[in-house]
Design a protein around this motif. Structure first.
Motif, mmCIF file in Angstrom:
data_model
loop_
_atom_site.group_PDB
_atom_site.id
_atom_site.type_symbol
_atom_site.label_atom_id
_atom_site.label_comp_id
_atom_site.label_asym_id
_atom_site.label_seq_id
_atom_site.Cartn_x
_atom_site.Cartn_y
_atom_site.Cartn_z
ATOM 1 N N ALA A 133 0.836 -1.210 0.000
ATOM 2 C CA ALA A 133 0.000 0.000 0.000
ATOM 3 C C ALA A 133 0.868 1.256 0.000
ATOM 4 C CB ALA A 133 -0.934 -0.008 1.208
ATOM 5 N N ILE A 134 1.900 1.270 0.843
ATOM 6 C CA ILE A 134 2.751 2.456 0.940
ATOM 7 C C ILE A 134 3.576 2.646 -0.326
ATOM 8 C CG2 ILE A 134 4.661 3.499 2.228
ATOM 9 C CD1 ILE A 134 3.515 2.089 4.726
ATOM 10 N N ARG A 135 3.954 1.545 -0.993
ATOM 11 C CA ARG A 135 4.745 1.672 -2.220
ATOM 12 C C ARG A 135 3.968 2.357 -3.335
ATOM 13 N NH1 ARG A 135 6.543 -3.601 -1.195
ATOM 14 N NH2 ARG A 135 5.289 -4.428 -2.911
ATOM 15 N N THR A 136 2.645 2.363 -3.273
ATOM 16 C CA THR A 136 1.875 3.043 -4.324
ATOM 17 C C THR A 136 2.100 4.548 -4.322
ATOM 18 O OG1 THR A 136 -0.093 3.277 -2.911
ATOM 19 C CG2 THR A 136 0.074 1.271 -4.253
ATOM 20 N N ILE A 137 2.419 5.104 -3.157
ATOM 21 C CA ILE A 137 2.662 6.556 -3.084
ATOM 22 C C ILE A 137 4.135 6.888 -2.897
ATOM 23 C CG2 ILE A 137 0.353 7.061 -2.201
ATOM 24 C CD1 ILE A 137 1.647 7.412 0.594
ATOM 25 N N GLY A 138 4.974 5.869 -2.701
ATOM 26 C CA GLY A 138 6.389 6.099 -2.440
ATOM 27 C C GLY A 138 7.075 7.009 -3.443
ATOM 28 N N PRO A 139 6.869 6.791 -4.762
ATOM 29 C CA PRO A 139 7.545 7.658 -5.739
ATOM 30 C C PRO A 139 6.828 8.981 -5.998
ATOM 31 C CG PRO A 139 7.017 5.448 -6.630
ATOM 32 C CD PRO A 139 6.202 5.657 -5.402
ATOM 33 N N LEU A 140 5.658 9.190 -5.382
ATOM 34 C CA LEU A 140 4.801 10.309 -5.778
ATOM 35 C C LEU A 140 4.582 11.359 -4.706
ATOM 36 C CD1 LEU A 140 2.002 8.140 -7.491
ATOM 37 C CD2 LEU A 140 3.973 9.216 -8.597
ATOM 38 N N TRP A 141 4.639 10.971 -3.433
ATOM 39 C CA TRP A 141 4.152 11.869 -2.387
ATOM 40 C C TRP A 141 4.943 13.177 -2.313
ATOM 41 C CZ3 TRP A 141 7.246 13.575 1.555
ATOM 42 C CH2 TRP A 141 8.433 12.878 1.790
ATOM 43 N N ASP A 142 6.281 13.094 -2.498
ATOM 44 C CA ASP A 142 7.056 14.327 -2.369
ATOM 45 C C ASP A 142 6.822 15.267 -3.550
ATOM 46 O OD1 ASP A 142 8.252 12.482 -3.989
ATOM 47 O OD2 ASP A 142 10.296 12.805 -3.264
ATOM 48 N N GLY A 143 6.556 14.700 -4.741
ATOM 49 C CA GLY A 143 6.196 15.539 -5.878
ATOM 50 C C GLY A 143 4.837 16.187 -5.703
ATOM 51 N N ASN A 144 3.905 15.448 -5.119
ATOM 52 C CA ASN A 144 2.574 16.008 -4.878
ATOM 53 C C ASN A 144 2.623 17.162 -3.887
ATOM 54 O OD1 ASN A 144 1.544 14.047 -6.570
ATOM 55 N ND2 ASN A 144 0.913 12.688 -4.916
ATOM 56 N N GLU A 145 3.555 17.088 -2.942
ATOM 57 C CA GLU A 145 3.685 18.130 -1.925
ATOM 58 C C GLU A 145 4.135 19.466 -2.526
ATOM 59 O OE1 GLU A 145 6.473 17.748 1.641
ATOM 60 O OE2 GLU A 145 4.693 16.634 2.299
ATOM 61 N N VAL A 146 4.695 19.397 -3.733
ATOM 62 C CA VAL A 146 5.132 20.624 -4.408
ATOM 63 C C VAL A 146 3.977 21.606 -4.561
ATOM 64 C CG1 VAL A 146 5.867 21.521 -6.664
ATOM 65 C CG2 VAL A 146 7.093 19.628 -5.611
ATOM 66 N N TRP A 147 2.753 21.087 -4.708
ATOM 67 C CA TRP A 147 1.617 21.981 -4.962
ATOM 68 C C TRP A 147 1.219 22.774 -3.734
ATOM 69 C CZ3 TRP A 147 1.073 23.230 -9.653
ATOM 70 C CH2 TRP A 147 1.457 22.324 -10.650
ATOM 71 N N LEU A 148 1.588 22.313 -2.539
ATOM 72 C CA LEU A 148 1.406 23.151 -1.355
ATOM 73 C C LEU A 148 2.382 24.321 -1.401
ATOM 74 C CD1 LEU A 148 0.274 23.809 1.437
ATOM 75 C CD2 LEU A 148 2.005 22.270 2.408
ATOM 76 N N VAL A 149 3.640 24.023 -1.742
ATOM 77 C CA VAL A 149 4.636 25.080 -1.879
ATOM 78 C C VAL A 149 4.186 26.085 -2.936
ATOM 79 C CG1 VAL A 149 7.048 25.588 -2.419
ATOM 80 C CG2 VAL A 149 6.458 23.484 -1.192
ATOM 81 N N ALA A 150 3.635 25.552 -4.038
ATOM 82 C CA ALA A 150 3.170 26.432 -5.113
ATOM 83 C C ALA A 150 2.006 27.298 -4.643
ATOM 84 C CB ALA A 150 2.757 25.603 -6.325
ATOM 85 N N ALA A 151 1.045 26.693 -3.936
ATOM 86 C CA ALA A 151 -0.123 27.455 -3.480
ATOM 87 C C ALA A 151 0.283 28.567 -2.515
ATOM 88 C CB ALA A 151 -1.128 26.516 -2.811
#
Length: 337
Positions: free
Chosen positions: A45-63
């Motif tokens: 379950a955790i491996r599904t987001i392993g490669p993605l979560w830090d990239g997704n967090e970029v949108w908080l920085v952007a906002a």
């Protein structure tokens, strides 16, 4: 077109992408201990987001960055009025990252259990916190005629009191349940075996609960005379109801798409409900911060527009490529080697 309009639209887009992309990250973090019955399933379950979560967090920085650059008065009032809650959710995001990255550093079962608990707890705190922030954006803060947030008895009261308002509580709960639904549909889409089966079974009732809540909110807004917002939430309810039926038929990709679209439209509805006011004042409507009064100078908007044109396409292309590379399902069942 007026640059202020363009930048308020871009700000909303950044928040939408954050709530959708980080929404399923938070959901997976909360659900991995529940849907994974052993170490192999939880790791899948955790491996599904392993490669993605830090990239997704970029949108908080952007906002946050876009708000700071394009609407500095809005940024100043919002973050000063919610200083403590923002710090807490940022600490939760840090704890989430540590839990994901350090989980695999030790083979001990107790170590990994503690990491899973930290991941679930930090994901829940972050989902609740950011939902409350959106609720405060809609409900407003005690802004005076100088654009400053009144401290009241003390600064702690100023930062905690807005979280006790109905809007903040509703926003927090909606964000939590929405993240769980996004996480469940994402796990159903991205895994095989028992985790996929359990995620599919859980996703349907979560989408049904959200559909009923969206319909109730639409009716309440209609009674209050907010016809446009009521219509948008009615569409959200339809999307969620359709997602409920689709997920039950085992069509995970379409179910996840509908859940994501419903989340995005909900965020758009919340952030556009009172435009041109971006942050209402609970003291006097005349003290509210509007997008025109909060906007940076025309020259500043022109400069950051050039920067956005250079940076934003690259970010979107890179993130799209990442999702394409890691598009395959993760096996949660034992596979013979």
């Amino acid at each position: 077109m007026d640059l202020t309009i363009i930048w308020i639209a871009l700000t909303i887009v950044c928040w939408v992408l954050f709530f959708v992309l980080e929404g399923f990250d938070f959901g997976v973090g909360m659900l991995s201990p529940l849907l994974g019955r052993d170490e192999h399933q939880r790791s899948a379950a955790i491996r599904t987001i392993g490669p993605l979560w830090d990239g997704n967090e970029v949108w908080l920085v952007a906002a946050i960055g876009v708000t700071f650059a394009a609407f500095p008065d809005w940024y100043a009032a919002l973050l000063s009025g919610l200083y403590l809650p923002i710090v807490l959710v940022l600490l939760a995001l840090a704890a989430r990252g540590v839990a994901i990255e350090f989980r695999i550093k030790n083979e001990s079962a107790s170590w990994r259990r503690r990491a899973d608990v930290a991941l679930a707890a930090s994901s829940a705190v972050a989902a609740l916190g950011f939902g409350a922030v959106i609720g405060v954006m809609v409900g407003g803060l005690a802004i005076n005629d100088g654009g400053e947030v009144m401290a009241g008895a003390n600064a702690l009261t100023r930062t905690i009191a807005p979280l006790m308002t109905p809007g903040a509580i509703i926003g927090a709960l909606a964000s939590l349940v929405s993240s769980l639904a996004l996480g469940a549909t994402f796990l159903a889409l991205r895994t095989t075996g028992p985790v996929r089966e359990r995620a599919t079974k859980l996703a349907a009732p979560l989408l049904a609960v959200l559909a009923v809540a969206a319909l109730a909110a639409a009716i309440a807004l209609m009674v209050a005379g907010l016809v446009l917002q009521a219509a948008l939430l009615a569409v959200v309810a339809l999307l969620l109801a359709a997602g409920w039926g689709i997920v039950r038929r085992g069509r995970e990709a379409l179910g996840f798409t509908l859940a994501s679209a419903a989340t995005a439209l909900t965020v758009v509805t919340a952030l556009t409900a009172q435009l041109p006011v971006v942050l209402p004042s609970t003291l006097n409507d005349a003290f509210s911060i509007t997008m025109q009064s909060a906007a940076a100078s025309d020259y500043a908007l022109q400069v950051i527009s050039i920067g956005a044109l250079c940076i934003l396409p690259g970010v979107l292309l890179y993130q799209g490529w990442s999702y394409w590379v890691f598009r395959k399902r993760v096996a949660s069942e034992r596979v013979a080697s």
